[in-house]
Design a protein around this motif. Structure first.
Motif: not given
Ligand code: K7E
Ligand code: CUA
Length: 659
Positions: A84-102
Motif C-alpha cells: 500500500e505504501n511501499g514499505y519494505g520495497y522502496s530503496e529508503e525502507t528496504k533495509a528495515m527488514l534486513n536480518t542475518t538471513n537476508g
C-alpha cells in the motif's frame, strides 16, 4: 499412559463445559442492551476517545483502531512489506527488514507495549515483537512509522516480548523456543545439555529511543512464554512465565504437560544490570542486524552487530528465582500496585496470584523447595497471595482496571472473568464470541489504567460476521467496564490475528502528529529541491531519475534513452507542504509496488525493464481533480539502440539531453 489418560479426561471435561457454555452463548442478541449503539457511536467528523493499537499476528504488521467506534484508521507496516505504501520495497525502507538471513519480509507479530515514564504511558513509542525471526521494533508515535528494528541473537520464537520496565529502561525479549547458543549444530536429542532459553534486556535511550541489547541472561532449556515488569515496590523485577520445564523436544502437547507446575521466573533486572556493569558477564560472538530509519536522510540503514554480553545465573547470585506456577502458565501479569503477580496456567482450574511482598520474605528466609539448574525455587505457598477458585477454563491473560479488579481471559470457556485482587472473589463473567486470547484495557498493564473499556481479541468468529468462505475474520469485542457488570457494546473485525493490544487516550498524542515533512530539512541524497532541479543521470547501466510530484504533474514526465537491461531508479520528491497530500508513484509492469510519498519526502523505487516499449507511470493517490492527468511516459529501447538520453515536461527540449 497415565499422562495420556489424564489429558483425555481433562479434554472431555473441557468439551463438556464448552458445549454447555456454547448453549448459553447462543443468546448473543440478548446480551447487548438497548443503548449500546449510542455508546459506541462516534458522530461523523468527531474523533474517537482512544487509540487502540492491535498486533497483527501473522500479518506481521500493526493496526490502529479508534475506540469506542472500532473504526480501523491505520495499518503501520512493521515486519511485513506493505504494498500500500511501499514499505519494505522502496530503496529508503528496504533495509528495515534486513536480518542475518537476508531480507525477511514477514513475521508473526504478537505483542505491543507503549513506552512508559514512572509506570504510566508517555505516548512516545510503541514497541512490537516478531516471533518468527526474533526482532523487536520501535514505532514513533508522532508519525506512526517504524523507526528501528533490532534482531535478537540466541533466540527463537521471541514471544515474551516487548514488555517494558516502568521508565522504558529496558524492553525485554525472551525465547519461546530454546535453541543452542551461537547457532551450534547439535543433535535435537541433546536438548537438555545444549539448548538454552535466553532473556534479552534491550536498553532504550531516553532521548532518541535507540535500542541496544544491554545483556542477555542465559537460562536452562525451557519455553519462556510471556512477561511483565514489576511496578512501584517491584520496580526492579521482571516476571516471565515459562512452560516445558520438562524439557521436551518432541510431542510437546503431551510431553510438556507432565508436571503439575512450571514456573514464573522472577528476574531482578537491577541486580542483573549491576552484574553486567561489574564485569560478571561474558561478551560472546553473535551476529544480528540492527536497522534504523534516519529521519534526516530519510533512509534506513543496517549495522551488523558482532557480539552480545551474556549473564550466567551461576555467576550472578540473587538475580533469579523460580516460583512454581500450576500447569503450563501463559500470561504473567502484574497489577497496578506492583504487589500482585498473576500467573495463568492454560491447563489449570484456578488462577494463582503471587505476592511480591511474600516473595521477598521467602527469599530472605530461604523458603526454597529446591533448585532448577542451580536457580532457587521458592516454595509455592510461601510466594502465594491466594488462588482464584473456579474462574473458568483455560485462563490466558489478565488486565487491571485500577480499582482493585482484575480481568482474566478464558480461552476454553470463551469468557472474560472479573475478580477482586484483595479477596480473589469472582465478581462477574461475560461471554466472548469466541475463544478469547488477550484482553486489553487502555493502560491496563500500567500503574494507571483508564478503567473504562475492555477489548477482547477473539481467535474464532464462526457465525459473528457474514460468512466469507473457509477463511473467516478474527475479531475484537468492546466491553464497558465502568459498572459492576461488564457490558458488551460492539464487535469489530481485525486484520491478521490479533494477540495483544495497547490503548491510550487520544489526547495524549493526537496534537503532536507530524502533518508533513519540512522540505527544507529533506536530506535524502536523491531529493529534487524544486522542479528546476529535476534531472536524469546515467552512470553505466544505472539511470537515476530525480523526479518531483506536485498537484497535478510529475516532472519530468517524458523520459527517453533508457534501454533493456538498465537499472532505473525513480527518486520521487513530493513538493507539497500541506497536510494529507501524499502522491503515489507506479510504473507499468513494475514487479515492485507503488510508492506513497508524504509531503516533503523523497522515496525511491528500482525498475529494471526487461522488454522494450513505452511504459506509462502515474500518481496512484487521488490527489486532485486532475489526478488522472498526473502521469508520464518512459521509453525503453532495445539494448544498444541509438536513442539519446532525453527528459523533460512539455516538449522534450534537445538541450536537456545528457552529454
Ligand atoms: Cu496469548 Cu502470543 Cu500473547 Cu496470543 S499469545 S493470545
Ligand atoms: Cu498526485 Cu494523484
Amino acid at each position: 499412559m497415565h499422562i495420556m489418560k489424564r489429558a483425555l479426561i481433562t479434554l472431555c471435561a473441557v468439551a463438556a463445559v464448552a458445549s454447555l457454555q456454547s448453549c448459553k452463548m447462543k443468546t448473543a442478541d440478548s446480551v447487548v442492551s438497548g443503548d449500546a449503539a449510542s455508546r459506541v457511536y462516534v458522530a461523523p467528523g468527531k474523533y474517537d476517545e482512544f487509540y487502540n493499537f492491535v498486533s497483527g499476528g501473522f500479518s506481521g504488521n500493526v493496526t490502529v483502531y479508534g475506540l469506542p467506534s472500532g473504526r480501523l484508521i491505520k495499518t503501520i507496516p512493521v515486519f511485513s512489506v506493505f504494498p500500500e505504501n511501499g514499505y519494505g520495497y522502496s530503496e529508503e525502507t528496504k533495509a528495515m527488514l534486513n536480518t542475518t538471513n537476508g531480507k525477511v519480509d514477514w513475521d508473526d507479530q504478537h505483542h505491543l507495549e507503549l513506552s512508559q515514564t514512572n509506570g504510566k504511558q508517555d505516548g512516545r513509542w510503541l514497541f512490537a515483537n516478531a516471533n518468527n525471526t526474533p526482532r523487536v521494533a520501535r514505532i514513533d508515535l508522532t508519525n506512526f512509522r517504524t523507526q528501528e528494528i533490532l534482531q535478537i541473537p540466541n533466540s527463537a520464537g521471541n514471544h515474551s516480548s516487548p514488555f517494558t520496565t516502568e521508565n522504558t529502561e529496558y524492553v525485554v525479549a525472551g525465547t519461546r523456543f530454546s535453541v543452542p547458543l551461537g547457532d551450534a549444530d547439535v543433535p535435537i536429542s541433546s536438548f537438555k545439555k545444549n539448548f538454552k532459553s535466553t532473556a534479552s534486556f534491550i536498553s532504550v535511550d531516553k532521548n532518541s529511543g535507540h535500542m541496544k541489547i544491554a545483556f542477555q541472561i542465559v537460562l536452562p532449556g525451557m519455553n519462556l512464554d510471556l512477561s511483565h515488569a514489576g511496578k512501584g515496590p517491584s520496580h526492579d523485577w521482571f516476571f516471565f512465565s515459562c512452560y516445558n520445564t520438562e524439557q521436551a523436544y518432541t510431542m510437546l502437547e503431551v510431553n510438556a504437560s507432565q508436571k503439575d507446575k512450571d514456573f514464573i521466573v522472577a528476574v531482578n533486572w537491577k541486580k542483573a544490570e549491576e552484574y553486567a556493569k561489574s564485569g560478571k558477564g561474558h561478551i560472546v560472538p553473535a551476529s544480528y542486524a540492527h536497522n534504523t530509519f534516519d529521519e534526516n536522510t530519510q533512509k534506513a540503514s543496517t549495522v551488523m552487530e558482532k557480539d552480545v554480553l551474556t549473564l550466567d545465573p551461576k555467576d550472578c547470585p540473587d538475580m533469579i528465582y523460580m516460583i512454581p506456577c500450576p500447569k503450563s502458565p501463559h500470561g504473567a501479569d502484574v497489577d497496578p500496585t506492583g504487589e500482585y503477580i498473576v500467573g495463568s496456567g492454560k491447563l489449570a482450574a484456578l488462577i494463582p496470584v503471587f505476592s511480591f511482598d511474600k516473595i521477598q520474605t521467602a527469599i530472605k528466609n530461604k523458603s526454597f523447595e529446591g533448585d532448577f539448574y542451580g536457580i532457587p525455587v521458592i516454595k509455592y505457598e510461601a510466594a502465594l497471595h491466594g488462588e482464584v477458585k473456579k474462574p473458568g477454563l483455560g485462563p490466558l491473560h489478565t488486565e487491571f482496571d485500577g480499582k482493585g479488579n482484575a480481568y482474566t481471559s478464558m480461552f476454553l470457556s470463551s469468557e472474560v472473568v472479573k475478580w477482586r485482587l484483595s479477596d480473589l472473589q469472582v465478581l462477574d463473567r461475560a461471554p466472548t464470541y469466541y475463544s478469547v486470547g488477550h484482553i486489553m484495557i487502555p493502560g491496563g498493564d500500567t500503574r494507571e489504567p483508564s478503567g473504562k473499556y475492555l477489548v477482547a481479541y477473539d481467535k474464532i468468529t464462526k457465525d459473528r460476521y457474514l460468512p466469507t468462505g473457509p477463511e473467516l475474520c478474527q475479531s475484537a469485542q468492546l466491553y464497558d467496564i465502568t459498572g459492576d457488570k461488564m457490558q458488551l457494546l460492539l464487535d469489530f473485525p481485525t486484520t491478521g490475528e490479533p494477540h495483544y493490544g495497547q490503548g491510550l487516550p487520544a489526547s495524549m498524542i493526537k496534537d503532536k502528529q507530524v502533518k508533513y515533512f519540512d522540505i527544507n530539512k529533506n536530506h535524502n541524497e536523491f531529493v529534487s529541491m524544486g522542479e528546476k532541479k529535476t534531472k536524469v543521470v546515467r552512470t553505466g547501466n544505472r539511470v537515476d531519475v530525480y523526479m518531483t510530484a506536485i498537484r497535478s504533474h510529475l516532472t519530468p514526465d517524458n523520459i527517453e534513452g533508457v534501454f533493456v537491461g538498465d537499472e532505473v531508479y525513480f527518486h520521487v520528491t513530493n513538493l507539497e507542504q500541506d497536510w494529507d497530500i501524499p502522491h503515489g508513484f507506479a510504473i507499468k509492469n513494475s514487479p515492485s509496488v507503488d510508492l506513497l510519498i508524504m509531503p516533503g519526502e523523497t522515496q525511491s523505487i528500482k525498475f529494471s525493464p526487461v522488454k522494450q516499449g513505452i511504459y506509462p507511470f502515474y500518481c496512484t493517490d487521488f490527489c486532485s481533480a486532475l489526478h488522472q492527468e498526473m502521469s508520464g511516459y518512459l521509453r525503453v529501447s532495445p539494448k544498444g539502440a541509438n536513442v539519446p538520453l532525453k527528459f523533460g515536461s512539455g516538449v522534450i527540449a534537445p538541450e536537456t539531453a545528457a552529454k
